[in-house]
Design an enzyme around this catalytic site. Structure first.
Site, mmCIF file in Angstrom:
data_model
loop_
_atom_site.group_PDB
_atom_site.id
_atom_site.type_symbol
_atom_site.label_atom_id
_atom_site.label_comp_id
_atom_site.label_asym_id
_atom_site.label_seq_id
_atom_site.Cartn_x
_atom_site.Cartn_y
_atom_site.Cartn_z
ATOM 1 N N LYS A 29 0.734 -1.164 0.085
ATOM 2 C CA LYS A 29 0.126 0.059 0.011
ATOM 3 C C LYS A 29 0.744 1.246 0.030
ATOM 4 O O LYS A 29 0.657 2.149 -0.674
ATOM 5 C CB LYS A 29 -1.072 0.105 1.270
ATOM 6 C CG LYS A 29 -2.081 -1.107 1.061
ATOM 7 C CD LYS A 29 -2.650 -0.914 2.403
ATOM 8 C CE LYS A 29 -2.109 -0.931 3.940
ATOM 9 N NZ LYS A 29 -1.513 -2.385 4.146
ATOM 10 N N THR A 30 1.932 1.192 0.813
ATOM 11 C CA THR A 30 2.558 2.614 0.988
ATOM 12 C C THR A 30 3.522 2.551 -0.233
ATOM 13 O O THR A 30 3.737 3.481 -0.862
ATOM 14 C CB THR A 30 3.558 2.277 2.234
ATOM 15 O OG1 THR A 30 2.548 2.169 3.487
ATOM 16 C CG2 THR A 30 4.356 3.547 2.387
ATOM 17 N N ASP A 213 -2.012 7.786 3.333
ATOM 18 C CA ASP A 213 -1.445 6.431 3.884
ATOM 19 C C ASP A 213 -2.181 6.288 5.390
ATOM 20 O O ASP A 213 -2.289 7.138 5.870
ATOM 21 C CB ASP A 213 0.028 6.498 3.816
ATOM 22 C CG ASP A 213 0.612 5.099 3.703
ATOM 23 O OD1 ASP A 213 -0.334 4.155 3.718
ATOM 24 O OD2 ASP A 213 1.800 4.838 4.138
ATOM 25 N N GLU A 214 -2.407 5.041 5.591
ATOM 26 C CA GLU A 214 -2.827 4.554 6.752
ATOM 27 C C GLU A 214 -4.249 5.081 7.412
ATOM 28 O O GLU A 214 -4.350 5.624 8.216
ATOM 29 C CB GLU A 214 -2.001 4.836 8.017
ATOM 30 C CG GLU A 214 -0.514 4.300 7.716
ATOM 31 C CD GLU A 214 -0.256 3.009 8.338
ATOM 32 O OE1 GLU A 214 -1.339 2.320 8.641
ATOM 33 O OE2 GLU A 214 0.848 2.625 8.251
ATOM 34 N N GLN A 244 -5.733 -2.949 10.707
ATOM 35 C CA GLN A 244 -4.463 -2.548 11.624
ATOM 36 C C GLN A 244 -5.050 -1.244 12.182
ATOM 37 O O GLN A 244 -4.203 -0.318 12.366
ATOM 38 C CB GLN A 244 -3.253 -2.171 10.410
ATOM 39 C CG GLN A 244 -2.809 -3.424 9.890
ATOM 40 C CD GLN A 244 -1.534 -3.193 9.219
ATOM 41 O OE1 GLN A 244 -0.607 -3.067 9.487
ATOM 42 N NE2 GLN A 244 -1.668 -3.260 7.835
ATOM 43 N N ARG A 592 5.025 -7.475 11.281
ATOM 44 C CA ARG A 592 6.253 -6.448 10.683
ATOM 45 C C ARG A 592 7.599 -7.531 10.428
ATOM 46 O O ARG A 592 8.373 -6.881 9.982
ATOM 47 C CB ARG A 592 6.809 -5.730 12.051
ATOM 48 C CG ARG A 592 5.713 -4.753 12.590
ATOM 49 C CD ARG A 592 5.237 -3.873 11.710
ATOM 50 N NE ARG A 592 3.890 -4.193 11.050
ATOM 51 C CZ ARG A 592 3.574 -3.815 9.979
ATOM 52 N NH1 ARG A 592 4.052 -2.893 9.343
ATOM 53 N NH2 ARG A 592 2.232 -4.401 9.471
HETATM 54 P P1 ATP Z 1 1.742 -2.257 5.856
HETATM 55 O O1 ATP Z 1 0.297 -2.658 5.814
HETATM 56 O O2 ATP Z 1 2.637 -3.011 6.990
HETATM 57 O O3 ATP Z 1 1.734 -0.639 6.023
HETATM 58 P P2 ATP Z 1 2.240 -1.923 3.129
HETATM 59 O O4 ATP Z 1 0.901 -2.604 2.381
HETATM 60 O O5 ATP Z 1 2.153 -0.640 3.308
HETATM 61 O O6 ATP Z 1 2.377 -2.616 4.452
HETATM 62 P P3 ATP Z 1 4.492 -2.121 1.809
HETATM 63 O O7 ATP Z 1 5.337 -1.481 2.948
HETATM 64 O O8 ATP Z 1 4.284 -0.896 0.869
HETATM 65 O O9 ATP Z 1 3.338 -2.527 2.486
HETATM 66 O O10 ATP Z 1 5.304 -3.124 1.276
HETATM 67 C C1 ATP Z 1 5.982 -4.245 1.904
HETATM 68 C C2 ATP Z 1 7.102 -4.568 1.174
HETATM 69 O O11 ATP Z 1 6.954 -5.282 0.172
HETATM 70 C C3 ATP Z 1 8.190 -3.504 0.808
HETATM 71 O O12 ATP Z 1 9.287 -4.134 1.082
HETATM 72 C C4 ATP Z 1 7.973 -3.346 -0.436
HETATM 73 O O13 ATP Z 1 9.139 -2.866 -1.072
HETATM 74 C C5 ATP Z 1 7.732 -4.626 -0.649
HETATM 75 N N1 ATP Z 1 6.899 -4.823 -2.192
HETATM 76 C C6 ATP Z 1 5.504 -4.141 -2.427
HETATM 77 N N2 ATP Z 1 5.001 -4.566 -3.746
HETATM 78 C C7 ATP Z 1 6.105 -5.120 -4.198
HETATM 79 C C8 ATP Z 1 6.286 -5.704 -5.601
HETATM 80 N N3 ATP Z 1 5.272 -5.368 -6.225
HETATM 81 N N4 ATP Z 1 7.254 -6.291 -5.901
HETATM 82 C C9 ATP Z 1 8.157 -6.675 -4.836
HETATM 83 N N5 ATP Z 1 8.246 -6.079 -3.748
HETATM 84 C C10 ATP Z 1 7.088 -5.352 -3.282
HETATM 85 MG MG MG Z 2 2.277 1.026 4.811
#
Ligand code: ATP
Ligand code: MG
Length: 659
Positions: A29-30, A213-214, A244, A592
């Site tokens: 997402k981030t 975000d969030e 979350q 995490r």
């Molecule tokens: P959270 O809910 O914990 O905030 P999130 O959904 O924001 O998580 P991110 O932090 O954006 O997730 O991504 C999680 C990990 O996965 C990061 O290390 C990111 O670089 C990696 N990632 C996300 N998308 C891809 C992708 N398409 N290919 C490879 N790695 C990815």
């Molecule tokens: Mg995130």
């Protein structure tokens, strides 16, 4: 835009209307937000100065800005806004201060300042707990967008009526001080935008695309601000995970995610289901746990990663034993798996849990960084210097005046200040202005008047100098001329502690040097917004932090300690039936971890001097047994692992003798 999966790519490229990305932990997402900012700018869809992204901490904002800068070449990223809701509100008020009836240089009152007002206004003799409770009620009313009159109408209990009564006077006091509190940073922009459609249109012209975000942790007021900025055109991307949402205690309302769909019927919803962060067993554990919560839209994350290591559940004797095991395991993993210190995190429910850990880590000489420890901004000398800056920028800031005039101590005692306050009130002047008023000074003893004169003299000289100096230079100058430095020197028994405290003041100046734009007053206001979690760039150090502070982050190895019933879930939450939020907190902790996850519980703990027996967290029983390795469940494997760890430490000791 390589490296995105299909739904991520769609989320990044979709700009025809409002978009909500609703997805579980570690699904990118981030990453979507960061990529989308870069995409909007790089394709020329929007200039950077018309794009704003909202993150949950200032630190997350900084990281995101760095990532975008790497993706967008040259000065194209210039003017991009990435900030928290509060920082955005501050920026709004700094630009629109006249409409908000604030003068330039207005102060932000921190929680101590806020509580001091409540104490001053509340009936005498109330204990701190009662004062906090009153302040919380005022804050809650403000966050719900209620005016003092509306709060009085909505009051149900005696306490609430009392708080509503205080609210109007509290607000008048802030106004007199040319100050705002944290809640006002959202509430005032909202009031102005609600009242003035033209102003709102102007801000939508300024912020043409909004990313959040969030989103699950926005409160009611923040949500309304978001709607103002996005407008009916809905030029926005919100991402969030209802699983979350862990800030209900601060008014966060995860239903805002559903509300979005109602308020923007055209909204496009994208789900992301691939988790890129966690190994198979860790993800299965997280999925199984969160499935126990009631869900309107159940989601199931999957991962391409293999099963990986089992999730280890440790039965420890007490928190010292637990801390020793954590430290020893970190030490072992760092060597055996070549994991950097900075890739370890130890997470806990309450900040007091970090103490035994610090001891155990120090013993093994493992470098660590405690998020939210004795914070820089809470240090006495830093607060002193900031109060001087506040008085310089805002002569109406009585709270800052009272702190500045006492640091260092001068010939102005409590009686003088009381007298001055009385005179100031009669003349309807701030303390600082009253202290400069000759006819008022004449009513004080010559000695008291002299003391005040001396103080105002320094303030005047610094204020004159401030026109020629940068905020950093001004800070250095005031540290000398205010007598703060001499005060610290006199207070410190040894050179080392003097230097340490002086360094804090140097760091403050350095912060101003690195900050972009604004005079000292505006910068001091920005500084007031930094929370303890934002400060300090930890180097290659093991990270110790609360589960709440860990949101959004990821680590190779994670230890969630104190998985004891009564701690996680917390006893207050058990009593009040708030188990779901506690389960989400555990879910955040588990997700995490990329490769190694440890969940530990204790047989007993000491409380008020006596030993109390503990039961393992009920959440541990909700995890899939097949993915766990519990202490005692596989004696053969345990003894083999013990041997390997023993050998590793012997090898290390031997290497000390064998260079
Ligand atoms: P959270 O809910 O914990 O905030 P999130 O959904 O924001 O998580 P991110 O932090 O954006 O997730 O991504 C999680 C990990 O996965 C990061 O290390 C990111 O670089 C990696 N990632 C996300 N998308 C891809 C992708 N398409 N290919 C490879 N790695 C990815
Ligand atoms: Mg995130």
């Amino acid at each position: 835009m390589s490296g995105l999966n299909a739904p991520q790519k769609l989320a990044v490229e979709y700009v025809d209307g409002p978009l909500l990305v609703l997805a579980g932990a570690g699904s990118g997402k981030t990453k979507v937000i960061t990529e989308k900012i870069a995409h909007l700018i790089a394709t020329g869809r929007h200039e950077a100065k018309h794009v704003a992204a909202i993150t949950f901490t200032n630190k997350a904002a900084r990281e995101m800005r760095e990532r975008v800068a790497r993706r967008v070449k040259g000065d194209k990223a210039e003017g991009l806004t990435i900030s928290t809701f509060h920082s955005l509100g501050l920026k709004f008020l700094q630009i629109e201060h006249e409409r908000a009836q604030l003068r330039r240089g207005f102060s932000i009152f921190d929680s101590d300042d806020q509580l001091a007002i409540v104490k001053d206004l509340a009936p005498a003799g109330l204990k701190n707990d009662a004062l906090y409770a009153l302040h919380n009620l005022i804050s809650a009313a403000k966050n719900n967008g209620l005016s003092p009159e509306q709060a009085a109408e909505a009051a149900r209990s005696l306490r609430e009526r009392e708080a509503a009564g205080l609210y109007a006077r509290y607000q008048a006091r802030l106004q007199a001080f040319n100050a705002v509190d944290f809640d006002d940073l959202i509430r005032l922009p909202l009031l102005l935008l609600d009242a003035d459609a033209e102003l709102a249109a102007g801000w939508r012209e300024r912020i043409r695309y909004l990313l959040v975000d969030e989103c699950q942790d926005t409160n009611g007021a923040q949500y309304r601000l978001l709607k103002h900025l996005a407008g009916t055109r809905g030029a926005m991307t919100c991402v969030g995970d209802d699983d979350q949402s862990i800030y209900a205690w601060r008014g966060a309302n995860p239903e805002n995610l559903d509300q979005l769909a109602q308020d923007y019927p055209r909204i496009k919803v994208v789900m992301l289901e691939q988790n890129y962060r966690c190994s198979g067993r860790i993800l299965r554990s997280a999925n199984a746990l969160i499935a126990k919560n009631a869900h309107a839209h159940p989601k199931q994350l999957w991962s391409q990663h293999g099963d990986g290591e089992p999730v280890r559940v440790w039965a420890c004797k007490n928190n010292e034993h637990e801390a020793e095991r954590v430290a020893a395991e970190i030490h072992y993993l760092a060597q055996a798996k070549e994991i950097l210190w900075g890739e370890f995190a130890v997470l806990f429910r309450g900040n007091h849990q970090s103490r035994p850990l610090e001891k155990a880590l120090q013993l093994l000489r493992i470098p660590y960084h405690l998020t939210g420890g004795t914070a820089f901004l809470d240090r006495g000398e830093v607060k002193d210097a900031l109060s001087w800056l506040r008085v310089l920028a805002n002569p109406d800031d009585d709270a800052a005046f009272l702190r500045a005039i006492a640091s260092p101590k001068r010939e102005v005692g409590a009686t003088t200040l009381e007298k001055l306050a009385g005179l100031a009130q009669q003349a309807q002047l701030s303390l600082s202005k009253a202290a400069e008023n000759i006819s008022l000074l004449k009513q004080l003893t010559p000695r008291a008047a002299n003391g005040l004169n001396e103080f105002t003299g320094i303030i005047h000289r610094l204020r004159d100098a401030s026109e020629r100096l940068t905020p950093a230079e001004l800070t250095r100058k005031l540290v000398e001329q205010s007598g703060l430095l001499a005060m610290i020197r006199a207070q410190c028994k040894d050179e080392a502690s003097y230097l340490r405290r002086k360094e804090n003041l140097d760091e403050l100046a350095l912060w101003f040097e690195n900050a972009r734009g604004g005079g000292a007053g505006e910068l001091a206001a920005q500084l007031a917004l930094l929370t303890n979690a934002d400060r300090g760039e930890p180097g290659n150090q093991v990270r110790l932090m609360s589960l709440h502070a860990a949101k959004g982050l990821e680590f190779a190895a994670v230890f969630v300690i104190g998985c004891d019933d009564g701690n996680l879930p917390h006893s207050a939450s058990i009593e009040e039936g708030r188990l779901e939020e506690e389960r989400r907190l555990m879910y955040v902790g588990i997700t995490r971890a990329k490769a190694h996850l440890y969940l530990s519980h204790n047989a007993e703990t000491k409380r008020w001097g006596s030993v109390e027996h503990l039961l393992p967290s009920r959440f541990l029983d909700e995890l899939p047994a097949g993915d766990l390795l519990r202490d005692g469940s596989d004696p053969e494997r345990e003894s083999a692992e013990k041997k390997i760890r023993g050998r590793a430490s012997i090898k290390e000791i031997a290497s000390l003798f064998d260079p």
